[in-house]
Enzyme design. Structure first.
Site, PDB file in Angstrom:
ATOM      1  N   HIS A  64       0.811  -1.226   0.000  1.00 39.05           N
ATOM      2  CA  HIS A  64       0.000   0.000   0.000  1.00 39.05           C
ATOM      3  C   HIS A  64       0.834   1.260   0.000  1.00 39.05           C
ATOM      4  O   HIS A  64       0.353   2.315   0.385  1.00 39.05           O
ATOM      5  CB  HIS A  64      -0.962  -0.013   1.213  1.00 39.05           C
ATOM      6  CG  HIS A  64      -1.994  -1.108   1.134  1.00 39.05           C
ATOM      7  ND1 HIS A  64      -2.634  -1.616   2.246  1.00 39.05           N
ATOM      8  CD2 HIS A  64      -2.466  -1.829   0.080  1.00 39.05           C
ATOM      9  CE1 HIS A  64      -3.476  -2.579   1.866  1.00 39.05           C
ATOM     10  NE2 HIS A  64      -3.377  -2.732   0.563  1.00 39.05           N
ATOM     11  N   CYS A 112       4.404  20.121 -12.728  1.00 39.95           N
ATOM     12  CA  CYS A 112       3.166  20.580 -13.404  1.00 39.95           C
ATOM     13  C   CYS A 112       2.321  21.467 -12.504  1.00 39.95           C
ATOM     14  O   CYS A 112       1.267  21.946 -12.919  1.00 39.95           O
ATOM     15  CB  CYS A 112       2.343  19.376 -13.870  1.00 39.95           C
ATOM     16  SG  CYS A 112       1.502  18.538 -12.509  1.00 39.95           S
ATOM     17  N   ASN A 163      -2.730 -12.479  16.486  1.00 42.87           N
ATOM     18  CA  ASN A 163      -3.633 -11.334  16.627  1.00 42.87           C
ATOM     19  C   ASN A 163      -4.346 -11.464  17.973  1.00 42.87           C
ATOM     20  O   ASN A 163      -4.786 -12.557  18.308  1.00 42.87           O
ATOM     21  CB  ASN A 163      -4.666 -11.370  15.469  1.00 42.87           C
ATOM     22  CG  ASN A 163      -5.352 -10.020  15.278  1.00 42.87           C
ATOM     23  OD1 ASN A 163      -5.795  -9.397  16.242  1.00 42.87           O
ATOM     24  ND2 ASN A 163      -5.418  -9.567  14.038  1.00 42.87           N
ATOM     25  N   GLU A 196      -7.196 -10.291  18.566  1.00 46.43           N
ATOM     26  CA  GLU A 196      -8.637 -10.429  18.270  1.00 46.43           C
ATOM     27  C   GLU A 196      -8.859 -11.508  17.209  1.00 46.43           C
ATOM     28  O   GLU A 196      -7.922 -11.895  16.504  1.00 46.43           O
ATOM     29  CB  GLU A 196      -9.184  -9.101  17.688  1.00 46.43           C
ATOM     30  CG  GLU A 196      -8.821  -7.839  18.464  1.00 46.43           C
ATOM     31  CD  GLU A 196      -9.663  -7.695  19.736  1.00 46.43           C
ATOM     32  OE1 GLU A 196      -9.179  -7.073  20.696  1.00 46.43           O
ATOM     33  OE2 GLU A 196     -10.781  -8.263  19.745  1.00 46.43           O
TER      34      GLU A 196
END
Ligand code: BJW
Ligand code: ZN
Length: 258
Positions: free
Chosen positions: A122, A159, A222, A224
């Site tokens: 990402h 630009c 994890n 959770e």
């Protein structure tokens, strides 16, 4: 199986793995003090929906607001340190294992911990690129002065359009070459540790199923539940900075008794 035995079993899998993928999300940076993406946004940002801020529409609607949110996150990340989980993952690679870190995080903490093979699905909050796509993300590598003004996005030097964070927002394509390498690593690994992700965002969240269907063991770390738990070979319920170091080293020997 008792908690200590599960850790010992997964530690054996880590030792035996020829090719390891560590697939991480915001939870691996939680103990560095970086709020996870879907935790309630802290302070000033509590009233905003993160997916509205982390979107091109949100940026075009209010470039200064979104730019400020990223500038604050960059400043927080600059103050943060990699934690014991990042360091344990880097140590795995340093010990000679073939480890690919496939991360959804944009905080650069895996690299700062010493991991070298880091695939950023990402993007990276420390880079910026032209909103209209005229420039090359690397043109604005860290150290450029574009980060001087945290209040609003500086103009693209080529630009004049606003610069934007070089991250992947919802509705945007992932960097195709990076994602292809992540798929290749997932298909070729014999163990994938899935650390600190809610596994809600695609196509990144497809990678554990890809690895499992190609014969790898998938281990979830994890505190959770996640949608991956049901089909994981093992779920280690707990925090990354507690569990990851214990996957590397012997558990403290139990004194006396069995
Ligand atoms: C701990 C812990 C501790 C806590 N130890 N653990 C309609 C149109 C277009 C696309 C879609 C669409 N509908 C669905 C899609 C697909 C979409 C998607 O999946 N949306 C979902 C929101 C439903 N995906 C995309 O759009 C992707 N692109 C795409 O599909 O392109 C193809 C395409 C394009 C156009 C049309 C159609 C298709 C791009 C997704 C990009 C995601 N971007 C963000 C922001 C990045 C920049 C930034 O950070 O600002 O990525 S959103 C956010 O989610 C961020 C994260 O990387 C990502 C994953 O979140 P993560 O890491 O799992 O964090 P959390 O907070 O969710 O979870 C933290 C976890 O840690 C929890 O489980 C805790 O329990 C745990 N934890 N403390 C260990 N101490
Ligand atoms: Zn430009």
């Amino acid at each position: 199986m008792k908690r200590g035995d599960e850790l010992a079993e997964v530690r054996d899998w880590v030792r035996a793995a020829r090719r390891l993928v560590v697939f991480t999300g915001a939870g691996v940076s939680a103990e560095s003090g970086i709020p996870t993406f879907r935790d309630a946004l802290t302070g000033l940002w509590a009233r905003f929906d993160p997916e509205r801020l982390a979107s091109e529409a949100g940026f075009r609607a209010d470039p200064a607001l979104v730019w400020r949110w990223y500038a604050e996150r960059r400043a927080a990340i600059g103050q943060a340190q990699p934690n014991a989980a990042h360091r344990a993952i880097a140590e795995l690679e340093a010990r000679g294992a073939h480890v690919a870190v496939v991360t959804q995080n944009v905080d650069n903490l895996h690299r700062r911990a010493g991991s070298r093979e880091v695939l950023e699905l990402h993007g990276n909050i420390l880079r910026a690129r032209c909103l209209e796509g005229c420039g090359d993300p690397d043109r604005f590598a860290p150290g450029s002065d574009w980060r001087a003004d945290p209040r609003e996005p500086p103009p693209c030097p080529r630009c004049g359009a606003p610069l934007r964070p070089d991250v992947v927002w919802v509705g945007e394509l992932l960097p195709q070459a990076v994602f292809a390498r992540a798929e290749h690593e997932a298909l070729g690994c014999d163990l994938m540790l899935v650390v600190g992700t809610s596994a809600l965002v695609y196509p990144a969240a497809d990678l554990p199923a890809l690895a499992r269907d190609a014969g790898a063991r998938v281990v979830v770390v994890n505190p959770e539940e996640t949608p991956l738990d049901a089909r994981a070979a093992r779920v280690l319920r707990g925090k990354a900075a507690t569990i990851l170091p214990r996957l590397l080293d012997e558990l403290p020997e139990r004194t006396g008794g069995a």
